[in-house]
Design a protein around this motif. Structure first.
Motif, PDB file in Angstrom:
ATOM      1  N   LYS A  30     -18.208 -86.300 -19.482  1.00 57.00           N
ATOM      2  CA  LYS A  30     -19.227 -87.233 -19.005  1.00 57.00           C
ATOM      3  C   LYS A  30     -20.615 -86.899 -19.551  1.00 57.00           C
ATOM      4  N   CYS A  31     -20.780 -85.647 -19.982  1.00 50.26           N
ATOM      5  CA  CYS A  31     -22.055 -85.228 -20.551  1.00 50.26           C
ATOM      6  C   CYS A  31     -21.809 -84.401 -21.809  1.00 50.26           C
ATOM      7  N   GLY A  41     -26.062 -82.082 -21.874  1.00 43.64           N
ATOM      8  CA  GLY A  41     -27.017 -82.678 -20.952  1.00 43.64           C
ATOM      9  C   GLY A  41     -27.275 -84.156 -21.171  1.00 43.64           C
ATOM     10  N   ARG A  63     -25.967 -87.878 -20.989  1.00 40.98           N
ATOM     11  CA  ARG A  63     -24.941 -88.641 -20.290  1.00 40.98           C
ATOM     12  C   ARG A  63     -24.164 -89.528 -21.257  1.00 40.98           C
TER      13      ARG A  63
END
Length: 247
Positions: free
Chosen positions: A193-194, A197, A199
């Motif tokens: 999902k990242c 850092g 997204r």
């Protein structure tokens, strides 16, 4: 400042290339995305086939096209990802190791668009004419693009291996195997999902994400060129072209 036209696979590549070229040249340049069109709904669409079609259609009028843009373009940068050489049979249709009854008669993209023809294509990968490596892919695609465009005095070719996203993971992960990763967007950047850092929303590429990537790739470009042969080749080719143009 240089006025630079870019022919690339997609808008995210365009964003990365602009920042990288500014870093290489040490100045803020003016850019025009000639291919694909911003809405991706133009005559050629996007991706490597769009570049193929654009080059074939515009080779004979390229200089007039560059002069017709305001301000007049000094340089044309053409980008095609190395994965085209790695996995696309049509790109090897004219190789000496390929025997096909349609060679030099039918446009390889015509065969590529017909499932039965594509399935029965005689091309075998990896191609015996080109090493299955970054160096082999760079050599193959630079030669192929140059053969289409003919006059290369104001053209610089970029062949990121396996794609421009390899330069992204070289910048962030500082891995010396970045060019060996197949589909780095899918297999590295968008796996979670990242990513460092940033997204990531599924597997869909967004301009917003690549604007963030572009800044860091530019700041870490020296590291990228140390880790990626294709990045170093692009930098060398671009600087050589600019040096040749200087009075």
């Amino acid at each position: 400042m240089k006025n630079i036209g870019i022919v690339c696979e997609g808008p995210t590549d365009y964003i990365l290339l602009k920042g990288i070229i500014d870093e290489i040249t040490g100045q803020k340049n003016y850019y025009v995305m000639l291919q694909p069109e911003p809405d991706l709904q133009g005559k050629y669409g996007n991706g490597w086939k769009g570049i193929w079609k654009w080059c074939h259609d515009n080779a004979d009028v390229r200089k007039q096209l560059m002069r017709s843009v305001q301000p007049v373009l000094d340089i044309l940068v053409v980008q095609m990802d190395g994965d085209v050489s790695r996995k696309e049979k049509a790109a090897h249709c004219l190789c000496s190791s390929t025997y096909c009854e349609y060679q030099n008669i039918r446009n390889p993209l015509e065969c590529d668009a017909v499932p039965e023809m594509k399935e029965n294509c005689p091309v075998r990968l990896p191609c015996r004419d080109h090493a299955a490596s970054a160096a082999g892919y760079i050599s193959h695609l630079k030669g192929l693009l140059a053969s289409w465009l003919k006059d290369m005095e104001d053209v610089c070719i970029a062949v990121p291996c396996d794609s421009t996203e390899a330069w992204v993971i070289a910048a962030y992960d500082e891995t010396d195997h970045a060019e060996e990763v197949e589909d780095p967007w899918k297999n590295v950047i968008s796996r979670g999902k990242c990513y460092h850092g940033i997204r990531i929303h599924g597997h869909k590429k967004s301009l917003r994400i690549f604007e963030q990537f572009a800044s860091d790739v530019r700041n870490k470009w020296t590291t990228v060129t140390e880790l990626c042969q294709s990045a170093k080749d692009f930098e060398h080719s671009l600087l050589a072209l600019i040096d040749k143009q200087e009075p």
